[in-house]
Design a protein around this motif. Sequence first.
Motif, mmCIF file in Angstrom:
data_model
loop_
_atom_site.group_PDB
_atom_site.id
_atom_site.type_symbol
_atom_site.label_atom_id
_atom_site.label_comp_id
_atom_site.label_asym_id
_atom_site.label_seq_id
_atom_site.Cartn_x
_atom_site.Cartn_y
_atom_site.Cartn_z
ATOM 1 N N ILE A 124 -8.444 -1.879 9.732
ATOM 2 C CA ILE A 124 -7.770 -1.825 8.440
ATOM 3 C C ILE A 124 -7.087 -0.475 8.292
ATOM 4 N N THR A 125 -5.909 -0.463 7.702
ATOM 5 C CA THR A 125 -5.155 0.775 7.554
ATOM 6 C C THR A 125 -5.533 1.490 6.262
ATOM 7 N N GLN A 126 -5.227 2.785 6.229
ATOM 8 C CA GLN A 126 -5.515 3.576 5.040
ATOM 9 C C GLN A 126 -4.720 3.051 3.850
ATOM 10 N N ALA A 127 -3.467 2.641 4.067
ATOM 11 C CA ALA A 127 -2.630 2.147 2.981
ATOM 12 C C ALA A 127 -3.194 0.867 2.378
ATOM 13 N N ALA A 128 -3.731 0.000 3.241
ATOM 14 C CA ALA A 128 -4.340 -1.233 2.744
ATOM 15 C C ALA A 128 -5.577 -0.920 1.916
ATOM 16 N N MET A 129 -6.393 0.037 2.378
ATOM 17 C CA MET A 129 -7.584 0.419 1.620
ATOM 18 C C MET A 129 -7.199 0.993 0.262
ATOM 19 N N ARG A 130 -6.103 1.728 0.206
ATOM 20 C CA ARG A 130 -5.657 2.296 -1.068
ATOM 21 C C ARG A 130 -5.306 1.181 -2.064
ATOM 22 N N MET A 131 -4.598 0.155 -1.592
ATOM 23 C CA MET A 131 -4.221 -0.944 -2.482
ATOM 24 C C MET A 131 -5.445 -1.767 -2.899
ATOM 25 N N LEU A 132 -6.354 -1.987 -1.974
ATOM 26 C CA LEU A 132 -7.578 -2.721 -2.305
ATOM 27 C C LEU A 132 -8.394 -1.963 -3.340
ATOM 28 N N SER A 133 -8.426 -0.653 -3.200
ATOM 29 C CA SER A 133 -9.132 0.184 -4.166
ATOM 30 C C SER A 133 -8.497 0.078 -5.543
ATOM 31 N N GLN A 134 -7.176 0.112 -5.594
ATOM 32 C CA GLN A 134 -6.472 0.009 -6.868
ATOM 33 C C GLN A 134 -6.737 -1.331 -7.552
ATOM 34 N N ALA A 135 -6.920 -2.383 -6.754
ATOM 35 C CA ALA A 135 -7.169 -3.709 -7.305
ATOM 36 C C ALA A 135 -8.646 -3.946 -7.598
ATOM 37 N N GLY A 136 -9.502 -2.980 -7.231
ATOM 38 C CA GLY A 136 -10.932 -3.122 -7.493
ATOM 39 C C GLY A 136 -11.630 -4.100 -6.577
ATOM 40 N N VAL A 137 -11.087 -4.323 -5.370
ATOM 41 C CA VAL A 137 -11.696 -5.263 -4.423
ATOM 42 C C VAL A 137 -12.847 -4.578 -3.685
ATOM 43 N N LEU A 138 -13.978 -5.273 -3.572
ATOM 44 C CA LEU A 138 -15.133 -4.754 -2.845
ATOM 45 C C LEU A 138 -14.947 -5.046 -1.363
ATOM 46 N N VAL A 139 -14.989 -4.017 -0.521
ATOM 47 C CA VAL A 139 -14.729 -4.165 0.907
ATOM 48 C C VAL A 139 -15.987 -3.838 1.697
#
Length: 327
Positions: free
Chosen positions: A66-81
């Motif tokens: 997973i890329t850092q940019a994807a993690m940033r967007m998932l974080s903004q959406a409140g998705v639990l990874v």
Amino acid sequence: MDDFSPSDLKTILHSKRANMYYLEYCRVMQKDGRVLYLTEAKNENQYFNVPIANTTVLLLGNGTSITQAAMRMLSQAGVLVGFTGGGGTPLYMACEVEWFTPQSEYRPTEYLHGWLQFWFEDKKRLLAAKTMQQARISYLQKVWNKDRDLKNEGFDFNSEQIQIALSTFEARTSAATKQSELLLTEAQLTKVLYKYAANNTSTAAFKRQHQSTDKANDFLNHGNYLAYGLAASCLWVLGIPHGFAVMHGKTRRGALVFDVADLIKDAIVLPWAFICAKENATEQEFRQQVLQAFTDHKSLDFMFDTVKQIALENHKEINNDGIHKDD
């Protein structure tokens, strides 16, 4: 495509979100303001969109990056990874899993305050455990009485065998003076439900084994992990640490996840594991059936309502003593 703000991505409450994803052998990335996963096909690479605003959990299995940019967007959406083993398991049992949670949001603290208000007192913690057990049976009754497919498979809440077992369960739960007695009573009820389900589906000589290779046991394991994912999401959103269990061992830091998952396991996971095993369903078919049942019967909503009810009852006690809830 217009950019979304973090607040736009969180407009769907976690209790209302429809999706849990398990991905393997792919690369998760951000592209054009969306989170995608890339799979390598024989002749070409294929991209698939992940609707993050309507997703609660993203589990990354074998062969993923997973890329850092994807993690940033998932974080903004409140998705639990989270990272898991193959097939979405193991989660909490056999290995450690890291849950990545956004650090930028300000969640209400009243649920944590209310939970801690009673947790350090044995009697109040026992009362909370009994409340969860009662809620568990209420949900079992609601689901089995409403679900036509379960009725057609012979799962009748009003059957004599179930009612006798529940009568014993309720009496022993009410009389319990410590958590170990509640766990024993719970185990006895679950054993009856296993036998009832095995008889309904003509599953010969069933025995619950976590390391088994028969389909009924495999599906029970699989479904339970899905329930653990919902429970972990519920507690994460409410800000209650997983170690503050009311039933399972206080020395297991994920124990409250087990407590909350138990609210729905008997009602949904147990019967469908046996039904799908009888029909010789694939693992994917079973997963789809259970996730659809979670949606149909609003399992995540029920978890949120139950945990919030227990927490807020004790939070009100704090307020009634004259202490401001934000202190």
